[in-house]
Motif scaffolding. Structure first.
Motif, mmCIF file in Angstrom:
data_model
loop_
_atom_site.group_PDB
_atom_site.id
_atom_site.type_symbol
_atom_site.label_atom_id
_atom_site.label_comp_id
_atom_site.label_asym_id
_atom_site.label_seq_id
_atom_site.Cartn_x
_atom_site.Cartn_y
_atom_site.Cartn_z
ATOM 1 N N GLN A 190 -0.160 -14.366 -14.827
ATOM 2 C CA GLN A 190 -0.261 -13.081 -14.142
ATOM 3 C C GLN A 190 1.017 -12.720 -13.416
ATOM 4 N N VAL A 191 1.405 -11.471 -13.500
ATOM 5 C CA VAL A 191 2.399 -10.940 -12.579
ATOM 6 C C VAL A 191 1.681 -10.776 -11.246
ATOM 7 N N ALA A 192 2.441 -10.804 -10.132
ATOM 8 C CA ALA A 192 1.824 -10.660 -8.810
ATOM 9 C C ALA A 192 1.486 -9.183 -8.575
ATOM 10 N N PRO A 193 0.529 -8.883 -7.676
ATOM 11 C CA PRO A 193 0.271 -7.484 -7.349
ATOM 12 C C PRO A 193 1.587 -6.843 -6.884
ATOM 13 N N LEU A 194 1.807 -5.593 -7.284
ATOM 14 C CA LEU A 194 3.078 -4.935 -6.999
ATOM 15 C C LEU A 194 3.244 -4.702 -5.501
ATOM 16 N N ILE A 195 4.416 -5.038 -4.981
ATOM 17 C CA ILE A 195 4.698 -4.803 -3.564
ATOM 18 C C ILE A 195 5.222 -3.377 -3.415
ATOM 19 N N GLN A 196 4.579 -2.604 -2.540
ATOM 20 C CA GLN A 196 4.968 -1.222 -2.306
ATOM 21 C C GLN A 196 6.283 -1.133 -1.547
ATOM 22 N N ILE B 92 2.124 -6.536 4.346
ATOM 23 C CA ILE B 92 1.535 -5.260 3.930
ATOM 24 C C ILE B 92 1.920 -5.066 2.467
ATOM 25 N N GLN B 93 0.996 -5.350 1.575
ATOM 26 C CA GLN B 93 1.340 -5.328 0.151
ATOM 27 C C GLN B 93 1.374 -3.906 -0.379
ATOM 28 N N ASP B 94 0.425 -3.068 0.034
ATOM 29 C CA ASP B 94 0.403 -1.713 -0.522
ATOM 30 C C ASP B 94 -0.313 -0.782 0.450
ATOM 31 N N TYR B 95 -0.030 0.499 0.357
ATOM 32 C CA TYR B 95 -0.696 1.481 1.217
ATOM 33 C C TYR B 95 -0.587 2.854 0.556
ATOM 34 N N SER B 96 -1.515 3.706 0.909
ATOM 35 C CA SER B 96 -1.443 5.098 0.452
ATOM 36 C C SER B 96 -1.692 5.977 1.663
ATOM 37 N N ILE B 97 -0.739 6.849 1.974
ATOM 38 C CA ILE B 97 -0.865 7.752 3.139
ATOM 39 C C ILE B 97 -0.518 9.151 2.635
ATOM 40 N N GLN B 98 -1.562 9.886 2.252
ATOM 41 C CA GLN B 98 -1.353 11.224 1.689
ATOM 42 C C GLN B 98 -2.457 12.148 2.171
ATOM 43 N N PHE B 99 -2.238 13.448 2.038
ATOM 44 C CA PHE B 99 -3.306 14.388 2.346
ATOM 45 C C PHE B 99 -4.426 14.234 1.323
ATOM 46 N N GLU B 100 -5.637 14.419 1.787
ATOM 47 C CA GLU B 100 -6.790 14.475 0.893
ATOM 48 C C GLU B 100 -6.561 15.654 -0.052
ATOM 49 N N LYS B 101 -7.100 15.578 -1.274
ATOM 50 C CA LYS B 101 -6.875 16.643 -2.262
ATOM 51 C C LYS B 101 -7.243 18.001 -1.680
ATOM 52 N N GLY B 102 -6.318 18.965 -1.809
ATOM 53 C CA GLY B 102 -6.617 20.334 -1.383
ATOM 54 C C GLY B 102 -6.516 20.548 0.123
ATOM 55 N N ASP C 186 3.632 -8.034 10.177
ATOM 56 C CA ASP C 186 4.562 -7.327 9.287
ATOM 57 C C ASP C 186 4.841 -5.923 9.792
ATOM 58 N N HIS C 187 5.933 -5.330 9.322
ATOM 59 C CA HIS C 187 6.307 -3.977 9.745
ATOM 60 C C HIS C 187 7.062 -3.321 8.599
ATOM 61 N N VAL C 188 6.599 -2.147 8.158
ATOM 62 C CA VAL C 188 7.269 -1.426 7.061
ATOM 63 C C VAL C 188 7.463 0.020 7.474
ATOM 64 N N ILE D 155 1.236 4.429 -11.140
ATOM 65 C CA ILE D 155 0.536 4.946 -9.954
ATOM 66 C C ILE D 155 0.791 4.033 -8.759
ATOM 67 N N ALA D 156 0.777 2.715 -8.998
ATOM 68 C CA ALA D 156 0.980 1.764 -7.893
ATOM 69 C C ALA D 156 2.358 1.954 -7.266
ATOM 70 N N ARG D 157 3.362 2.279 -8.094
ATOM 71 C CA ARG D 157 4.724 2.421 -7.552
ATOM 72 C C ARG D 157 4.911 3.746 -6.811
ATOM 73 N N ASP D 158 4.369 4.856 -7.369
ATOM 74 C CA ASP D 158 4.787 6.190 -6.892
ATOM 75 C C ASP D 158 3.746 6.977 -6.122
ATOM 76 N N HIS D 159 2.611 6.364 -5.761
ATOM 77 C CA HIS D 159 1.527 7.183 -5.195
ATOM 78 C C HIS D 159 1.814 7.717 -3.791
ATOM 79 N N ASN D 160 2.941 7.318 -3.177
ATOM 80 C CA ASN D 160 3.276 7.912 -1.873
ATOM 81 C C ASN D 160 4.382 8.968 -1.957
#
Ligand code: GCU
Length: 612
Positions: A24-30, A213-223, A292-294, A407-412
């Motif tokens: 396995q590759v490791a989960p992608l680090i954001q 902090i492996q991954d996060y998504s901080i975006q507006f809800e759709k619409g 951690d701090h990102v 999607i994992a790389r660019d979702h922010n």
């Protein structure tokens, strides 16, 4: 629900790896650029191995002894037989395709072994990952003489954990990179772009805390333009922690608790300056836990559709675009750097674009971050191109994995508004089933963005009137329809464009994702003469006039910003293995048609404003 989402995406990634019987590759680090990193870019030793003698014996059996190149073995005595030596072998630049680094490798498809040695003073209580921006096509990765795993797909990132393997001195990472095309692959054997092989994007050592902090998504809800909906995933032993999200510029600070799986979903209201092409406002977003701090630079905008309109921040807009291949603007070969991105997007902005279609595969992360900064909206695509093996479960798994990694790389990235799951794929039940699964996956994994595909419409003739009908059944599941047409080049005459009208079965916005004509820069003649700038110019004049008559058109990404290499283009003295449909030549020279599109976009910017 979102928990299920996330687990599903992780499951897809792991399934894909397990299904292919590979480590396995490791989960992608954001957001690795914001981490403590060491670049491994530069000159790597390289062995070109057309017969794969570094991996298989003469019976085709996998080599496990010191004859295997990943062992990087040296003869211990003068009589010991060792038939490879990285240190005495040539060098190749990383990042970089091998094709444009040596005349002898321009057409080469096969295996190349890369080796890079390094010392590493690991900090205590830290974990270390080996991160690859992309390797085309199949990467077998070895570290200090042992296999780490494999990754398939030439355009998405992957990483491996080496915490327990790295030593203070003489570490060596070896890759067998193979780009031999195969029917079951994604893309398959036939593409109108060069099969650039190699370690085409940066390689980085990433050091993170034990629980990070492996991954996060901080975006507006759709619409929405006020409701943030997001999640965060920790990785490590201390999974139950409090997480604080700060946007200092907006005086915002919110604290949440992760669960036993290191996960938290959150939602809150905030008033922010909205990101748009006119004002690409990025906020510094700080995410911290006890361990951690990102910091990331994130824009906040909403994207949605309403009938045939595309709404950015609730307002309808026209996507003034251009299609781009990931080729360097001023040198040949794959693009990968910020400078490459700045130049390519700079040309697009000079055209009057607020949008680009990155074709036909995920481009490098530098391009997405530059689009965020420069205020250029983005269509990203997975290389489900032309006729792939729709019935092959491995092919589907592969396509799903590439979509998951994109999607994992660019979702922010605020600039990214559309995921495209296919280009010019022939309609069939098997194809519809295949694409439908990708469309659902994209909507499931990232409900904040739109999903599209570049389709091909049917046509009917009545006297000299040409009617085009968008009735591909897959459009039912898309948010936005893309359509490729080459009226005036592959089909019909340029003049027929004046008698062409468009019909759609669907109450959805259309982006004309491709149209164009080949022209050799500096080749001049009358507008009837193919390959001349005047022919291309005339085609653009008539195409633009036709586009203006399509009531449900909400964007265009003509084919293509710059001439690009293609093995399908053999015409001597004109093509010379380049597709010449660029508005800019492969030497950066602007063709006459460039200014036709620029005039249309400048007009549309003012007259058409948002809604056409
Ligand atoms: C196709 C295809 C492109 C190709 C272009 C062309 O539509 O999507 O990849 O380069 O046509 O023929 O120039």
């Amino acid at each position: 629900m979102a928990n299920l989402l996330r687990c599903l995406t992780v499951a897809i990634t792991l399934l894909v790896a397990a299904g292919q019987g590979r480590a396995q590759v490791a989960p992608l680090i954001q957001n690795i650029d914001a981490r403590s990193t060491i670049s491994l870019d530069g000159q790597w030793q390289a062995i070109v191995d057309p017969y794969d003698v570094g991996a298989f014996d003469y019976r085709g059996q996998p080599l496990k002894n010191n004859g295997a190149f990943y062992k990087n073995y040296k003869p211990q005595t003068k009589s010991e037989l060792v038939e490879y030596d990285f240190d005495a072998s040539g060098r190749l630049n990383v990042p970089g395709d091998w094709n444009t680094q040596r005349e002898s490798l321009l057409f080469y498809e096969g295996s190349v072994w890369y080796k890079r040695s390094f010392d590493y003073g690991k900090s205590p209580k830290k974990r270390v990952f080996l991160h690859f921006g992309a390797v085309n096509y199949m990467a077998s990765v070895y570290f200090n003489g042992e296999e780490l795993g494999q990754h398939e797909g030439g355009f998405t990132p992957f990483d491996f954990e080496i915490t327990d393997r790295v030593r203070p001195e003489d570490n060596f990472v070896v890759l067998r990179v193979n780009d031999v095309r195969a029917k079951e692959n994604v893309p398959t054997v036939n593409t109108d772009w060069w099969n650039y092989g190699g370690i085409t994007r940066p390689v980085t050592l990433v050091e993170v805390p034990e629980t990070f902090i492996q991954d996060y998504s901080i975006q507006f809800e759709k619409g929405s333009t006020r409701q943030i909906r997001g999640w965060l995933q920790l990785n490590g032993p201390q999974l139950r922690q409090s997480v604080t999200i700060r946007i200092p510029e907006a005086a915002l600070s919110k604290t949440f608790q992760t669960d036993a799986a290191g996960r938290v979903e959150f939602s809150f209201i905030v008033d922010l300056t909205l990101w748009s092409p006119e004002d690409p406002k990025l906020y510094s977003v700080e995410i911290s836990t006890a361990t951690d701090h990102v910091v990331d630079r994130i824009g906040f905008r909403s994207i949605s559709v309403q009938g045939t309109d595309v709404l950015l921040n609730g307002k309808s807009l026209f996507l003034r675009g251009i299609s781009i291949h990931e080729e360097a603007p001023t040198r040949s070969g794959r693009a990968w750097s910020q400078d490459d991105a700045r130049t390519l997007l700079g040309w697009a902005k000079e055209l009057g674009c607020n949008f680009v279609r990155l074709a036909h595969y995920p481009h490098n992360e530098a391009m997405l971050r530059m689009a965020d900064q420069m205020g250029v909206l983005v269509w990203e695509e997975v290389p489900v191109y032309w006729t792939i093996q729709w019935e092959n479960p491995d092919t589907l798994r592969n396509a799903r994995n590439q979509l998951a990694e994109l999607i994992a790389r660019d979702h922010n990235r605020a600039a990214l508004i559309i995921y495209s799951v296919a280009n010019e794929t022939p309609i069939s039940e098997a194809r519809n089933r295949f694409l439908s699964q990708l469309i659902q996956q994209a909507h499931f994994s990232d409900p904040t963005r739109l999903v599209s595909a570049a389709l091909q419409a049917d046509e009917s003739k009545d006297g000299n009137r040409l009617s085009i009908h968008i009735n591909d059944p897959i459009a039912n599941e898309l948010d936005v329809m893309g359509n490729n047409e080459y009226i005036g080049w592959y089909t019909h005459r340029v003049a027929d464009l004046d008698f062409t009208d468009w019909n759609s079965k669907y109450d959805k916005p259309l982006i004309m994702s491709e149209f164009g004509a080949d022209a050799l820069f500096g080749d001049h003649g009358d507008s009837q003469s193919r390959w001349t700038e005047e022919y291309q110019e005339s085609l653009y004049v008539h195409q633009v006039a036709m586009l203006k008559r399509i009531p449900f058109l909400r964007g265009a990404t003509p084919w293509v910003l710059k001439d690009f290499r293609s093995p399908r283009r053999t015409l001597p003295g004109i093509e010379d293995y380049f597709n010449r449909k660029g508005l800019v030549s492969d030497h950066g020279e602007k063709k006459k048609a460039f200014f036709v599109l620029q005039k249309f976009y400048r007009e549309s910017q003012f007259q058409l404003g948002t809604k056409r």
